[in-house]
Design a protein around this motif. Structure first.
Motif, PDB file in Angstrom:
ATOM      1  N   SER A 167      46.124  30.873  52.956  1.00 20.31           N
ATOM      2  CA  SER A 167      47.298  31.674  52.612  1.00 20.31           C
ATOM      3  C   SER A 167      47.006  32.438  51.325  1.00 20.31           C
ATOM      4  O   SER A 167      46.042  32.142  50.614  1.00 20.31           O
ATOM      5  CB  SER A 167      48.529  30.780  52.438  1.00 20.31           C
ATOM      6  N   ASP A 168      47.845  33.408  50.995  1.00 21.25           N
ATOM      7  CA  ASP A 168      47.526  34.248  49.842  1.00 21.25           C
ATOM      8  C   ASP A 168      47.515  33.459  48.535  1.00 21.25           C
ATOM      9  O   ASP A 168      46.731  33.766  47.632  1.00 21.25           O
ATOM     10  CB  ASP A 168      48.487  35.443  49.752  1.00 21.25           C
ATOM     11  N   GLY A 169      48.355  32.422  48.425  1.00 23.28           N
ATOM     12  CA  GLY A 169      48.344  31.612  47.217  1.00 23.28           C
ATOM     13  C   GLY A 169      46.996  30.966  46.979  1.00 23.28           C
ATOM     14  O   GLY A 169      46.490  30.921  45.851  1.00 23.28           O
ATOM     15  N   SER A 170      46.372  30.459  48.041  1.00 18.42           N
ATOM     16  CA  SER A 170      45.042  29.859  47.946  1.00 18.42           C
ATOM     17  C   SER A 170      43.959  30.917  47.820  1.00 18.42           C
ATOM     18  O   SER A 170      43.007  30.770  47.053  1.00 18.42           O
ATOM     19  CB  SER A 170      44.763  28.997  49.185  1.00 18.42           C
ATOM     20  N   ALA A 171      44.111  31.995  48.571  1.00 12.30           N
ATOM     21  CA  ALA A 171      43.067  33.025  48.638  1.00 12.30           C
ATOM     22  C   ALA A 171      42.889  33.763  47.318  1.00 12.30           C
ATOM     23  O   ALA A 171      41.787  34.242  47.012  1.00 12.30           O
ATOM     24  CB  ALA A 171      43.389  34.029  49.746  1.00 12.30           C
ATOM     25  N   ASP A 172      43.948  33.865  46.523  1.00 13.85           N
ATOM     26  CA  ASP A 172      43.868  34.635  45.281  1.00 13.85           C
ATOM     27  C   ASP A 172      42.817  34.100  44.314  1.00 13.85           C
ATOM     28  O   ASP A 172      42.274  34.847  43.503  1.00 13.85           O
ATOM     29  CB  ASP A 172      45.230  34.673  44.587  1.00 13.85           C
ATOM     30  N   LEU A 173      42.530  32.801  44.375  1.00 15.67           N
ATOM     31  CA  LEU A 173      41.489  32.241  43.519  1.00 15.67           C
ATOM     32  C   LEU A 173      40.107  32.723  43.939  1.00 15.67           C
ATOM     33  O   LEU A 173      39.227  32.931  43.094  1.00 15.67           O
ATOM     34  CB  LEU A 173      41.534  30.708  43.558  1.00 15.67           C
ATOM     35  N   TYR A 174      39.919  32.921  45.227  1.00 13.81           N
ATOM     36  CA  TYR A 174      38.582  33.174  45.763  1.00 13.81           C
ATOM     37  C   TYR A 174      38.270  34.641  46.052  1.00 13.81           C
ATOM     38  O   TYR A 174      37.112  35.001  46.251  1.00 13.81           O
ATOM     39  CB  TYR A 174      38.396  32.367  47.052  1.00 13.81           C
ATOM     40  N   TYR A 175      39.281  35.477  46.075  1.00 16.58           N
ATOM     41  CA  TYR A 175      39.028  36.881  46.416  1.00 16.58           C
ATOM     42  C   TYR A 175      40.066  37.795  45.776  1.00 16.58           C
ATOM     43  O   TYR A 175      41.254  37.458  45.721  1.00 16.58           O
ATOM     44  CB  TYR A 175      39.084  37.077  47.946  1.00 16.58           C
ATOM     45  N   ASN A 176      39.600  38.942  45.287  1.00 14.88           N
ATOM     46  CA  ASN A 176      40.509  40.057  45.025  1.00 14.88           C
ATOM     47  C   ASN A 176      39.783  41.361  45.329  1.00 14.88           C
ATOM     48  O   ASN A 176      38.555  41.396  45.440  1.00 14.88           O
ATOM     49  CB  ASN A 176      41.112  40.028  43.609  1.00 14.88           C
TER      50      ASN A 176
END
Length: 246
Positions: free
Chosen positions: A183-192
């Motif tokens: 989900s975006d909450g998790s993904a924000d750590l790994y990608y921008n």
């Protein structure tokens, strides 16, 4: 496909705890008809029944994809799969709508990865991302889909959803691979979008831990520790992850 490991976990964000808002993410996995399928749905913060929309869409569509894998695969080859999937999602939401509800009250994103034999279907609408890990290296399959303005995205309940949804066919050439939905909450750590992939060591370590575990309870503990590391250190949003190890 006998040795497939699939599991998922969600964690409520600190902002939702403070605001007395339920977790609006929903992660789900299923193995049916020889197909393993993982998914994550993230209900829209602006939708009053987002958590219900996320749960209904994730469970109904994940089951549908697993049960009708080859039909979806064939439709994807003709560019017709997204229309069917969006219709199934809207049908499921309509069934549970209360009097006076609007379908947008259940707005949610959706992503799924389904594997049967050596064939793989990846479905995605909205933010968050799907990806893979092999030999310690992480790659992205589908990227976050953001709207015209910051912090906006696309939802499966929108009128144009079938045109915004991706349904990709992926050939799996290796058995030793991990597939995941964030989900975006998790993904924000790994990608921008500026720096691309980053900080993936914790993800790789988690997957390694999962494969060393002896049972599902221990594996779920690995996912829960990962989400506990991400939130609240790096986000106040809900966090979800679904993983499939082949």
């Amino acid at each position: 496909m006998k040795n497939v490991i699939s599991l998922c976990s969600s964690q409520i964000g600190s902002a939702h705890i403070k605001g007395n808002i339920p977790c609006q993410d929903y992660a789900y996995t299923i193995r049916k008809n020889g197909c393993s399928c993982i998914s994550v749905a993230d209900g829209a913060g602006s939708a009053k029944k987002a958590e219900i929309g996320a749960r209904v869409v994730a469970t109904v569509l994940t089951k549908y994809i697993a049960l009708h894998f080859y039909r979806i695969h064939n439709l994807a080859n003709r560019g017709q799969a997204t229309k069917v999937l969006v219709e199934e999602a809207r049908k499921a939401i309509t069934k549970i709508m209360a009097e006076g509800d609007l379908i947008e009250d259940y707005n949610t994103t959706f992503m799924a990865i389904a594997v049967k034999e050596k064939q793989c279907i990846v479905v995605h609408i909205g933010d968050g991302l799907t990806g893979f890990e092999k030999d310690g290296k992480v790659g992205i399959i589908t990227y976050p889909m953001n709207g015209e303005y910051a912090n906006t995205t696309y939802f499966i309940t929108e009128d144009n959803a079938e045109y915004m949804m991706q349904c990709r066919l992926v050939e799996l050439k290796s058995k030793s691979i991990r597939l995941f939905c964030l989900s975006d909450g998790s993904a924000d750590l790994y990608y921008n979008s500026v720096f691309g992939l980053r900080n993936t060591n914790s993800l790789v370590y988690c997957f390694k831990e999962i494969e060393e575990c002896e049972n599902q309870t221990e594996r779920l503990g690995c996912l829960e520790r990962l989400l506990g590391y991400i939130s609240p250190r790096f986000t106040a949003d809900d966090c979800s992850i679904s993983v499939m190890s082949l």
